[in-house]
Design a protein around this motif. Structure first.
Motif, PDB file in Angstrom:
ATOM      1  N   HIS A 114      64.285  82.227  71.994  1.00 26.53           N
ATOM      2  CA  HIS A 114      65.063  83.128  71.577  1.00 26.53           C
ATOM      3  C   HIS A 114      64.004  84.375  72.370  1.00 26.53           C
ATOM      4  O   HIS A 114      62.937  84.362  72.909  1.00 26.53           O
ATOM      5  CB  HIS A 114      65.359  83.254  70.713  1.00 26.53           C
ATOM      6  CG  HIS A 114      64.546  83.323  69.505  1.00 26.53           C
ATOM      7  ND1 HIS A 114      63.840  84.263  69.116  1.00 26.53           N
ATOM      8  CD2 HIS A 114      63.965  81.924  68.860  1.00 26.53           C
ATOM      9  CE1 HIS A 114      63.270  83.353  68.372  1.00 26.53           C
ATOM     10  NE2 HIS A 114      62.962  82.964  67.861  1.00 26.53           N
ATOM     11  N   CYS A 115      65.228  85.788  71.869  1.00 25.48           N
ATOM     12  CA  CYS A 115      64.350  87.032  72.303  1.00 25.48           C
ATOM     13  C   CYS A 115      63.640  87.229  71.522  1.00 25.48           C
ATOM     14  O   CYS A 115      63.469  87.030  70.482  1.00 25.48           O
ATOM     15  CB  CYS A 115      65.261  87.745  72.331  1.00 25.48           C
ATOM     16  SG  CYS A 115      65.029  89.713  72.305  1.00 25.48           S
ATOM     17  N   ARG A 116      62.131  87.465  71.538  1.00 24.62           N
ATOM     18  CA  ARG A 116      61.390  87.658  71.299  1.00 24.62           C
ATOM     19  C   ARG A 116      60.772  89.147  70.518  1.00 24.62           C
ATOM     20  O   ARG A 116      59.694  89.840  70.256  1.00 24.62           O
ATOM     21  CB  ARG A 116      60.020  87.814  72.230  1.00 24.62           C
ATOM     22  CG  ARG A 116      59.582  85.965  72.440  1.00 24.62           C
ATOM     23  CD  ARG A 116      59.648  84.871  70.941  1.00 24.62           C
ATOM     24  NE  ARG A 116      58.723  85.233  70.243  1.00 24.62           N
ATOM     25  CZ  ARG A 116      57.046  84.815  70.331  1.00 24.62           C
ATOM     26  NH1 ARG A 116      57.578  84.089  72.139  1.00 24.62           N
ATOM     27  NH2 ARG A 116      56.287  84.280  69.417  1.00 24.62           N
ATOM     28  N   GLY A 172      62.832  90.202  64.342  1.00 26.54           N
ATOM     29  CA  GLY A 172      64.050  89.751  63.858  1.00 26.54           C
ATOM     30  C   GLY A 172      65.215  89.768  64.466  1.00 26.54           C
ATOM     31  O   GLY A 172      66.314  89.439  64.609  1.00 26.54           O
ATOM     32  N   CYS A 173      65.139  89.203  65.917  1.00 23.52           N
ATOM     33  CA  CYS A 173      66.215  88.680  66.342  1.00 23.52           C
ATOM     34  C   CYS A 173      66.043  87.432  67.001  1.00 23.52           C
ATOM     35  O   CYS A 173      64.909  87.138  67.172  1.00 23.52           O
ATOM     36  CB  CYS A 173      65.710  90.031  68.292  1.00 23.52           C
ATOM     37  SG  CYS A 173      67.274  89.880  69.087  1.00 23.52           S
ATOM     38  N   ASP A 174      67.064  87.069  67.162  1.00 24.75           N
ATOM     39  CA  ASP A 174      67.273  85.523  67.298  1.00 24.75           C
ATOM     40  C   ASP A 174      68.458  85.534  68.396  1.00 24.75           C
ATOM     41  O   ASP A 174      69.030  83.959  68.618  1.00 24.75           O
ATOM     42  CB  ASP A 174      68.052  84.957  65.991  1.00 24.75           C
ATOM     43  CG  ASP A 174      68.722  85.875  65.281  1.00 24.75           C
ATOM     44  OD1 ASP A 174      69.308  85.919  65.927  1.00 24.75           O
ATOM     45  OD2 ASP A 174      69.466  84.452  64.577  1.00 24.75           O
ATOM     46  N   ARG A 175      68.567  86.708  69.028  1.00 15.08           N
ATOM     47  CA  ARG A 175      69.528  85.794  71.070  1.00 15.08           C
ATOM     48  C   ARG A 175      69.445  85.158  71.068  1.00 15.08           C
ATOM     49  O   ARG A 175      67.846  85.079  71.717  1.00 15.08           O
ATOM     50  CB  ARG A 175      69.590  87.384  71.240  1.00 15.08           C
ATOM     51  CG  ARG A 175      70.234  88.520  70.053  1.00 15.08           C
ATOM     52  CD  ARG A 175      70.586  89.861  70.769  1.00 15.08           C
ATOM     53  NE  ARG A 175      71.475  90.682  70.051  1.00 15.08           N
ATOM     54  CZ  ARG A 175      71.476  91.901  69.488  1.00 15.08           C
ATOM     55  NH1 ARG A 175      70.046  92.360  70.147  1.00 15.08           N
ATOM     56  NH2 ARG A 175      72.161  92.845  68.781  1.00 15.08           N
ATOM     57  N   PRO A 176      70.096  84.187  71.863  1.00  7.94           N
ATOM     58  CA  PRO A 176      69.608  82.494  72.434  1.00  7.94           C
ATOM     59  C   PRO A 176      68.669  83.238  73.590  1.00  7.94           C
ATOM     60  O   PRO A 176      68.985  84.276  74.107  1.00  7.94           O
ATOM     61  CB  PRO A 176      70.509  82.719  72.467  1.00  7.94           C
ATOM     62  CG  PRO A 176      72.125  83.251  71.756  1.00  7.94           C
ATOM     63  CD  PRO A 176      71.094  84.417  71.413  1.00  7.94           C
ATOM     64  N   LEU A 179      63.627  89.316  76.247  1.00  8.91           N
ATOM     65  CA  LEU A 179      63.755  90.260  75.775  1.00  8.91           C
ATOM     66  C   LEU A 179      65.087  90.257  76.114  1.00  8.91           C
ATOM     67  O   LEU A 179      65.798  90.228  76.812  1.00  8.91           O
ATOM     68  CB  LEU A 179      63.482  91.843  75.781  1.00  8.91           C
ATOM     69  CG  LEU A 179      61.726  91.676  75.735  1.00  8.91           C
ATOM     70  CD1 LEU A 179      61.752  92.588  75.958  1.00  8.91           C
ATOM     71  CD2 LEU A 179      61.767  91.528  74.339  1.00  8.91           C
ATOM     72  N   CYS A 180      66.715  90.486  74.623  1.00 10.38           N
ATOM     73  CA  CYS A 180      67.219  90.200  75.089  1.00 10.38           C
ATOM     74  C   CYS A 180      67.844  92.265  75.705  1.00 10.38           C
ATOM     75  O   CYS A 180      67.172  92.877  75.304  1.00 10.38           O
ATOM     76  CB  CYS A 180      68.610  90.956  73.667  1.00 10.38           C
ATOM     77  SG  CYS A 180      67.906  91.770  72.137  1.00 10.38           S
ATOM     78  N   GLU A 181      68.927  92.493  75.703  1.00  8.61           N
ATOM     79  CA  GLU A 181      69.226  93.958  76.674  1.00  8.61           C
ATOM     80  C   GLU A 181      68.588  95.314  76.152  1.00  8.61           C
ATOM     81  O   GLU A 181      68.207  95.884  75.616  1.00  8.61           O
ATOM     82  CB  GLU A 181      70.439  94.060  77.144  1.00  8.61           C
ATOM     83  CG  GLU A 181      70.895  95.274  78.057  1.00  8.61           C
ATOM     84  CD  GLU A 181      72.552  95.134  78.133  1.00  8.61           C
ATOM     85  OE1 GLU A 181      73.385  94.481  78.242  1.00  8.61           O
ATOM     86  OE2 GLU A 181      72.891  96.555  78.529  1.00  8.61           O
ATOM     87  N   ALA A 182      69.133  94.867  74.441  1.00  8.24           N
ATOM     88  CA  ALA A 182      68.785  95.802  73.078  1.00  8.24           C
ATOM     89  C   ALA A 182      67.803  95.924  73.088  1.00  8.24           C
ATOM     90  O   ALA A 182      67.273  97.165  72.511  1.00  8.24           O
ATOM     91  CB  ALA A 182      69.954  95.652  72.080  1.00  8.24           C
ATOM     92  N   HIS A 183      66.978  94.989  72.973  1.00  8.51           N
ATOM     93  CA  HIS A 183      64.917  95.249  73.146  1.00  8.51           C
ATOM     94  C   HIS A 183      64.425  95.681  74.374  1.00  8.51           C
ATOM     95  O   HIS A 183      63.786  96.362  74.361  1.00  8.51           O
ATOM     96  CB  HIS A 183      64.697  93.473  72.950  1.00  8.51           C
ATOM     97  CG  HIS A 183      64.494  93.474  71.362  1.00  8.51           C
ATOM     98  ND1 HIS A 183      65.410  92.799  69.919  1.00  8.51           N
ATOM     99  CD2 HIS A 183      63.931  94.271  70.344  1.00  8.51           C
ATOM    100  CE1 HIS A 183      64.920  92.907  68.620  1.00  8.51           C
ATOM    101  NE2 HIS A 183      64.148  93.992  69.317  1.00  8.51           N
ATOM    102  N   HIS A 184      65.325  95.358  75.316  1.00 10.04           N
ATOM    103  CA  HIS A 184      64.774  96.464  76.486  1.00 10.04           C
ATOM    104  C   HIS A 184      64.704  97.220  76.699  1.00 10.04           C
ATOM    105  O   HIS A 184      64.051  98.128  76.814  1.00 10.04           O
ATOM    106  CB  HIS A 184      65.656  95.315  77.920  1.00 10.04           C
ATOM    107  CG  HIS A 184      64.809  94.376  78.717  1.00 10.04           C
ATOM    108  ND1 HIS A 184      63.755  94.277  79.242  1.00 10.04           N
ATOM    109  CD2 HIS A 184      64.815  92.937  79.027  1.00 10.04           C
ATOM    110  CE1 HIS A 184      63.146  93.666  80.015  1.00 10.04           C
ATOM    111  NE2 HIS A 184      64.655  91.881  79.622  1.00 10.04           N
TER     112      HIS A 184
HETATM  113 ZN    ZN Z   1      66.546  90.693  70.818  1.00 15.33          ZN
END
Ligand code: ZN
Length: 467
Positions: free
Chosen positions: A390-392, A395-399, A425-430
């Motif tokens: 998942h997103c690294r 605390g993120c577990d977006r698939p 990475l999810c968009e928010a973490h990007h």
């Molecule tokens: Zn994320």
């Protein structure tokens, strides 16, 4: 236009809730149904003198901790029955008031986006990451804090221990953004009801308020259907490789599921021994499985990240050859977790071509296509999914399917397109990475991902996801 009116009758605090609209689906609540709940206004010890400076938050928390240690050292066995009861009542009140204080702190923490110091993108994911809370619990606390920001009456009643957390959550659960202003308008009414009635009655009152709000108000979006708002699915790992589905389905999906059950369920052959016959629930499960497989077979867009596979099995080649003792990775499904070697061999033998397997890939084996292309090719995405799941972000577990591969060393700076220079990475973490200047490294030998802040003072080591 107050749709709900409340008046206090008698010293016992009995409430009369008057729902004006006769066409209501919800049960009418009358004085006889509303439980009488005495509002106990206890004498409270004097608070901090208004003249004295407010204590620092850290000091106040330390004092609270010291009090708790004293409580933990108290002799419960020697207490008289009456003392036990009094203590339980006091503890319930203190817990409620503590929740009010937690919401107060969390509100400021959230508004300042203080979670970004730990490379988290929401207060809820920060709570999951740092306090190890469950997903639903973290979300509930954050939403409670946000809704109470606008509800002065309910917030004060919670902080004073006059209403329970359940009362507050009866309001919070229904306070989606589109209807928040309507609910806030009735803050005083709902607070008064919460002081005297049960949480379920507060829930009914909120539903009525939302329902009776003028849907034609000029600029307001129409209030959504309550039932639709409550829809949701989650799938978590259960025991022994089983998944557990928690679902509240919309009326349309409920209808579709029942239709799927009728269309796709197959009877057991007549000669099936009684002990091997499936239960109705098992037949329903198998029908949904058949329907989903058919949908993926026929949907031309069913590839994720360029990988067209119904599900992904990671397995060592040695496992598939039956030489389990030589295998260096244990077989597992893409998102669900480990499976035993026998199941992996069974799937490999029976599910082609809907399965994609990565064979002989030891954990964290560096694989690269260098500068040949800017994005990970599908075969490396499959390997990356094995490593990261998942997103690294902390605390993120977006698939994994919702995430994009991020070049740890940017492509523009000469970074390679390689598993060892990449993490999903999810968009928010990007966005967070670039906005706050975090740098990320992935250690292909251990599977750990490290986030380092722009000034180098904050370092967050994230171990590899559990197998
Ligand atoms: Zn994320």
């Amino acid at each position: 236009m107050p749709p709900v009116s409340i008046e206090r009758v008698g010293a016992g605090g009995r409430a009369v809730v008057d729902f004006a609209d006769a066409g209501c689906d919800y049960p009418n609540v009358s004085s006889s149904q509303v439980g009488v709940r005495r509002c106990v206004a206890r004498e409270r010890p004097a608070r901090y003198d208004a003249e004295a400076p407010a204590p620092r938050l850290a000091e106040a928390v330390a004092t609270l901790r010291a009090g708790l240690e004293q409580l933990a050292a108290a002799d419960v066995g020697d207490a008289a029955d009456g003392e036990l009861g009094e203590a339980l009542l006091a503890l319930a009140e203190v817990q409620t008031r503590l929740t009010g204080q937690e919401a107060r702190v969390l509100r400021t923490f959230d508004a300042r986006e203080a979670y970004r110091a730990d490379a988290c993108v929401t207060a809820a994911s920060w709570l999951r990451f740092r306090a190890r809370l469950g997903h639903a619990d973290a979300q509930r606390r954050c939403k409670r804090a946000r809704v109470l920001r606008d509800m002065d009456g309910l917030r004060a009643a919670l902080e004073a221990g006059e209403v329970s957390v359940d009362h507050v959550d009866a309001v919070v659960r229904r306070a989606i953004p589109q209807r928040l202003s309507t609910i806030v308008e009735h803050d005083a009414t709902l607070t008064e009801l919460a002081r005297t009635a049960e949480p379920r009655h507060v829930a009914v009152a909120v539903a009525r308020i939302v329902e009776l709000a003028d849907p034609d108000a000029a600029d307001d979006p129409p209030p959504s259907c309550t039932r639709e708002d409550l829809r949701g699915w989650s799938v978590r790992r259960g025991f022994d490789g089983l998944g557990v589905v928690d679902a509240a389905t919309s009326p349309v999906l409920t209808e579709l599921l029942l239709r799927v059950r009728d269309v796709f369920s197959t009877p057991d052959p007549p000669d099936t021994p009684p002990e091997q016959r499936r239960t109705p629930a098992q037949r329903f499960h198998d029908a949904v499985l058949a329907a989903l497989t058919t949908a993926l077979d026929h949907d031309p867009g069913s590839a994720v990240g360029g990988v067209r596979a119904h599900f992904v099995v990671f397995s060592d080649l040695q496992t598939l050859l039956g030489r389990d003792e030589l295998a260096r990775i244990r077989p597992r499904l893409g998102a669900t977790g480990e499976i035993d070697a026998e199941t992996a061999r069974h799937l490999a033998a029976t599910t082609d071509p809907t399965m994609r397997a990565v064979l002989g890939l030891v954990p964290w084996l560096p694989v690269s296509v260098g500068r040949a292309r800017r994005t990970l090719p599908p075969f490396l995405r499959t390997a990356s999914q094995l490593a990261h799941q998942h997103c690294r972000g902390p605390g993120c577990d977006r698939p994994y399917a919702w995430a994009e591969e991020d070049h740890n060393k940017d492509w523009i700076d000469g970074g390679l397109t390689a598993l060892f220079n990449s993490a999903p990475l999810c968009e928010a973490h990007h966005q967070l990475k670039h906005r706050d200047g975090w740098s990320i490294t992935f250690d292909p030998h251990t599977g750990a991902v490290t986030w380092i802040s722009r000034d180098g003072t904050r370092r967050i080591d994230l171990p590899p996801p559990e197998p």
